[in-house]
Design a protein around this motif. Structure first.
Motif, short mmCIF file in Angstrom:
data_model
loop_
_atom_site.label_atom_id
_atom_site.label_comp_id
_atom_site.label_asym_id
_atom_site.label_seq_id
_atom_site.Cartn_x
_atom_site.Cartn_y
_atom_site.Cartn_z
N ALA A 74 0.74 -1.23 0.10
CA ALA A 74 0.03 -0.06 0.06
C ALA A 74 0.78 1.24 0.15
CB ALA A 74 -0.94 -0.21 1.33
N ALA A 75 2.05 1.36 0.67
CA ALA A 75 2.91 2.20 0.68
C ALA A 75 3.34 2.58 -0.71
CB ALA A 75 4.11 1.93 1.68
N ALA A 76 3.65 1.59 -1.35
CA ALA A 76 4.29 1.74 -2.74
C ALA A 76 3.22 2.31 -3.61
CB ALA A 76 4.79 0.38 -3.14
N LYS A 77 2.10 1.96 -3.59
CA LYS A 77 0.94 2.41 -4.33
C LYS A 77 0.86 3.92 -3.94
CE LYS A 77 -2.79 2.20 -7.01
NZ LYS A 77 -3.77 3.49 -6.61
N GLY A 86 9.23 5.57 -8.71
CA GLY A 86 9.66 5.90 -7.22
C GLY A 86 10.76 5.01 -6.95
N GLY A 87 11.01 3.83 -7.75
CA GLY A 87 11.94 2.85 -7.24
C GLY A 87 13.29 3.46 -7.64
N ARG A 117 15.52 5.45 1.79
CA ARG A 117 15.50 4.02 2.00
C ARG A 117 14.37 3.26 2.37
NH1 ARG A 117 20.21 2.31 5.83
NH2 ARG A 117 20.01 0.46 4.59
N LEU A 118 13.27 3.88 2.95
CA LEU A 118 12.00 3.59 3.29
C LEU A 118 11.23 3.54 2.05
CD1 LEU A 118 11.17 5.14 6.50
CD2 LEU A 118 11.43 2.84 6.36
N GLN A 119 11.32 4.53 1.05
CA GLN A 119 10.85 4.62 -0.32
C GLN A 119 11.18 3.41 -1.02
OE1 GLN A 119 10.01 8.29 -2.28
NE2 GLN A 119 10.73 7.37 -4.18
N ARG A 120 12.32 2.82 -1.09
CA ARG A 120 12.94 1.96 -1.73
C ARG A 120 12.65 0.61 -1.27
NH1 ARG A 120 19.33 -0.04 -2.88
NH2 ARG A 120 18.61 -1.86 -3.55
N PHE A 121 12.28 0.37 0.10
CA PHE A 121 11.77 -0.91 0.72
C PHE A 121 10.55 -0.99 0.10
CE2 PHE A 121 9.25 -2.63 4.08
CZ PHE A 121 9.78 -3.77 3.85
N ALA A 122 9.68 -0.03 0.17
CA ALA A 122 8.31 -0.21 -0.17
C ALA A 122 8.07 -0.49 -1.90
CB ALA A 122 7.27 1.12 0.24
N THR A 123 8.75 0.40 -2.63
CA THR A 123 8.58 0.07 -3.97
C THR A 123 9.24 -1.19 -4.79
OG1 THR A 123 10.66 1.39 -4.46
CG2 THR A 123 8.62 2.49 -4.64
N ASP A 124 10.31 -1.61 -3.68
CA ASP A 124 10.95 -2.87 -4.07
C ASP A 124 10.11 -4.04 -3.83
OD1 ASP A 124 13.20 -1.49 -5.13
OD2 ASP A 124 14.41 -2.25 -3.79
#
Length: 442
Positions: A74-77, A86-87, A117-124
């Motif tokens: 959901a964070a990635a969305k 975003g990745g 780094r949190l954005q990468r965690f979500a998108t990955d």
């Protein structure tokens, strides 16, 4: 550059194991527990300054809260709604100067929430599941040409496809991705992420990619305007400024962007030649990427020579410190004067500079540095304006990327008003797509 005739420029200064270690991921991805701990530091500000600092207006407190509640998909969305790339932006965006600099934790404690780094965690997390979170709207029957498959062009194409339009992307290179594929340091985007991100983005459907086609060389704006309902130009800046000094054409003198592209596309880093003494002229991110990677390939001495002071460098302080931490010497207030050598570069002569009443001038005092490779990183230029009105050296735009020609939009590095960041290019591509949609559906 012909390294075969440049003494001291040889491949395999380091062995395969050393090269693999040097070019490993700059920042290791967060594990689930680490992400939960990092997310717990967020205050979830209702008037979050980090959102204001983000060029794509991602709701940062919301996606971090979603991570903290165990829903990274959901964070990635939340991220992809505003920034479909975003990745990659999580890897290359200068968060230390944008969202993280504005973080309340940074201002209070000197240690921001690790937003990047949190954005990468979500998108990955979402991308690793090979699922695409968007479906196309009902077909509109409209067709749009996008010229340039870099961040602006990809973001534009995806949003248009999602809205139901058919999109054809044209790009001069063999692979899509633009600077994400060819122009950033290899240690910032490992495991062929740029190509994988393009494949994931295009899996929404409705997008056709045509490579090996450039505006002005096989493609004309008139032809595209006749064939398509709208055109979006995201052609970037393909030209490179010359040093304009004696010896600029010697073997061993080359463009930093070409060096970075060659490195990014190399199947074996041990085959890339590198000198013992490397000098990079410039003060931006390209200069830093070229300098650091020269060091990682095994160069003994690497120097970034910049004509103004440290504060004037367009590369962030974080990037400057990164270069220094790898043993790169930063030399300020010097400008190139002469490249010396018999056929191939052997030394570069630099003149010290001073600023008098806002004007940069040479002082007459010079210094010589040994150099068997010199890289130019002093800015890029527009290859073709397609007959459009210019603002300075870039295509003039108004509103959400409208050019001087009806039915033609532009965004990314080729358009005036940007700041040459991936995240800004994504925002411009996205916003232009919405404006194109509004015009086409009237």
């Amino acid at each position: 550059m012909n390294s075969a005739f440049t003494p001291g420029v040889v491949p395999a200064r380091l062995n395969a194991e050393e090269l693999a270690q040097n070019f490993d991921d700059l920042h290791a991805p967060l594990r689930a527990h680490e992400a939960a701990v990092a997310a717990d530091r967020c205050y979830f500000c209702h008037d979050a300054p980090c959102v204001t600092a983000c060029p794509t207006d991602i709701d940062i407190p919301l996606f971090i809260r979603q991570i903290s509640t165990g829903t990274p998909e959901a964070a990635a969305k939340t991220i992809f709604d505003m920034n479909i790339l975003g990745g990659m932006c999580a890897r290359v965006c200068p968060t230390e100067d944008l969202c993280e600099q504005a973080c309340v934790r940074e201002m209070a404690e000197g240690k921001p929430v690790e937003i990047g780094r949190l954005q990468r965690f979500a998108t990955d997390t979402l991308m690793d599941r090979n699922s695409h979170p968007y479906a196309r709207a009902k077909a509109t029957g409209k067709r749009v040409a996008v010229v340039g498959a870099g961040p602006a062009g990809l973001a534009n194409a995806h949003r248009l496809a999602m809205l139901g339009h058919e999109v054809v992307i044209y790009d001069a290179r063999p692979k899509a991705g633009g600077l994400n594929e060819y122009g950033i340091a290899a240690y910032k985007s490992t495991d062929d992420f740029a190509a994988r991100e393009v494949d994931w983005l295009m899996s929404i459907g409705g997008i056709t990619l045509e490579t090996g086609q450039a505006l002005g060389d096989g493609l004309s704006l008139d032809g595209l305007a006749d064939e398509f309902d709208a055109v979006f130009l995201a052609v970037g800046l393909g030209g490179v400024n010359a040093l304009g000094i004696t010896g600029d054409d010697k073997d061993g003198v080359a463009d930093a962007v070409s060096f970075i592209a060659d490195l990014r596309q190399a199947s074996d880093l041990a085959k890339l030649p590198v000198g013992r003494n490397v000098v990079v002229i410039g003060g931006g991110m390209t200069a830093v990427d070229a300098a650091v990677q020269s060091k990682l390939l095994g160069a003994d001495n690497v120097t970034i020579a910049y004509r103004r002071g440290r504060d004037a460098m367009s590369a962030s302080r974080y990037e400057q410190d990164l270069a220094a931490s790898h043993g790169v010497k930063l030399l300020f207030n010097v400008q190139p004067k002469v490249v010396h050598g018999n056929g191939a570069v052997a030394e570069i002569e630099l003149e010290y500079t001073a600023t008098d009443k806002g004007k940069l001038t040479g002082t007459g005092e010079v210094i010589r540095l040994p150099a068997d490779q010199v890289y130019r990183a002093i800015g890029q230029t527009l290859v073709t304006d397609a007959g459009l009105k210019l603002d300075g050296r870039k295509i003039a735009v108004t509103g959400a990327g409208r050019t001087s020609r009806a039915g033609v939009w532009a965004g990314g590095d080729c358009a005036a008003g940007g700041d040459d960041l991936t995240v800004t290019a994504v925002a411009q591509g996205r916003d232009a797509a919405m404006d194109i949609h509004d015009v086409l559906m009237r």
